[in-house]
Design an enzyme around this catalytic site. Sequence first.
Site, PDB file in Angstrom:
ATOM      1  N   LYS A  74      -1.768 -23.835  23.003  1.00 57.42           N
ATOM      2  CA  LYS A  74      -1.877 -25.089  22.601  1.00 57.42           C
ATOM      3  C   LYS A  74      -1.962 -25.148  21.069  1.00 57.42           C
ATOM      4  CE  LYS A  74      -3.355 -27.902  26.396  1.00 57.42           C
ATOM      5  NZ  LYS A  74      -4.085 -28.943  26.871  1.00 57.42           N
ATOM      6  N   ASP A 110      -2.622 -35.045  25.360  1.00 58.96           N
ATOM      7  CA  ASP A 110      -3.850 -34.744  25.786  1.00 58.96           C
ATOM      8  C   ASP A 110      -4.763 -35.969  25.416  1.00 58.96           C
ATOM      9  OD1 ASP A 110      -3.356 -32.493  27.247  1.00 58.96           O
ATOM     10  OD2 ASP A 110      -3.965 -31.313  25.610  1.00 58.96           O
TER      11      ASP A 110
END
Length: 282
Positions: A74, A110
């Site tokens: 990420k 997220d």
Amino acid sequence: MSSLTITAHSSLCLVIGDPISHSLSPAIHNAGYAALKLPFVMAAAHVTPEKLRDALRGMRAMNIRGLAVTMPHKISIVKLLDALDSTAQEIGAVNTVVNEGGKLVGYNTDWIGIVKPLERLAPLRGKKVLVLGAGGAAQAAVFGCTGRGAQVTICNRTINKARTIARTWKAAVLPIEKSSDLAAFDVIINTTSLGMGALTDESPIPASAICKHHTVFETIYDPFSTRIIRDAEAQGATVLRGVDMFLEQGLAQFELHTGGNNPGVNGTREVMEKILRNAVGP
Ligand code: ATR
């Protein structure tokens, strides 16, 4: 349930990570494509850190439409993309890539997975939120909650990591030794790895620190109920689980990959949620 039709015209999306075989992204995204009769398909690709650059080259060469990005890529993927949207830029992490005509653009959904389930219960403005942990998930939680007007405090084993995040988003820091009295907080979000794998019976805070007025949000989705969730339920607190976060970040990702198709229609969201809960649920 509708079935997925895959043809030579289908757009391909991949979830990439290391490890990847546990990922539930293909199951929920493919169920969504089928429910909305979209010409898309998602598969999983095991990509190790040293192959990440090659994987993105392959994405360009094969015109792969989108990526769902999971651990450990990420943060490292950020510098390999052509552009970032402003949110991914601010968080410094990407969990979604869209191939926009050959240009690889990074997004972060997220934080939506954290904020949406919380705001379904009550607005975050003015709420006192404690974020446990200081990794990528914590950054998304701090970004999302401060952006919605909450007063955020970060508590982490390594206090300097908490201080770094706190400086970026004007949050406070709570030393871990002081985590036995949390009555002043409204919301507690666990982003540490305590509760996962071999640490399944551990919690970053003592059960006695959880009060009935707390909303306790766990970001781990497997197992369905971690130690902190079981403690919170025993104290009569309100509970949000990792599946709630996983679903919301996945729905936002689905819209980005499919160019704005809203999984909130035709019962699509419910189909995707059912698949997820059947996979990890009680
Ligand atoms: P992610 O990017 O998914 O948030 P991460 O960057 O690996 O994951 O972060 C994991 C978090 O869990 C960190 O805050 C870590 O604390 P440290 O910064 O002190 O390493 C926390 N964590 C992991 N194991 C822990 C343990 N045994 N006790 C307390 N915190 C732990």
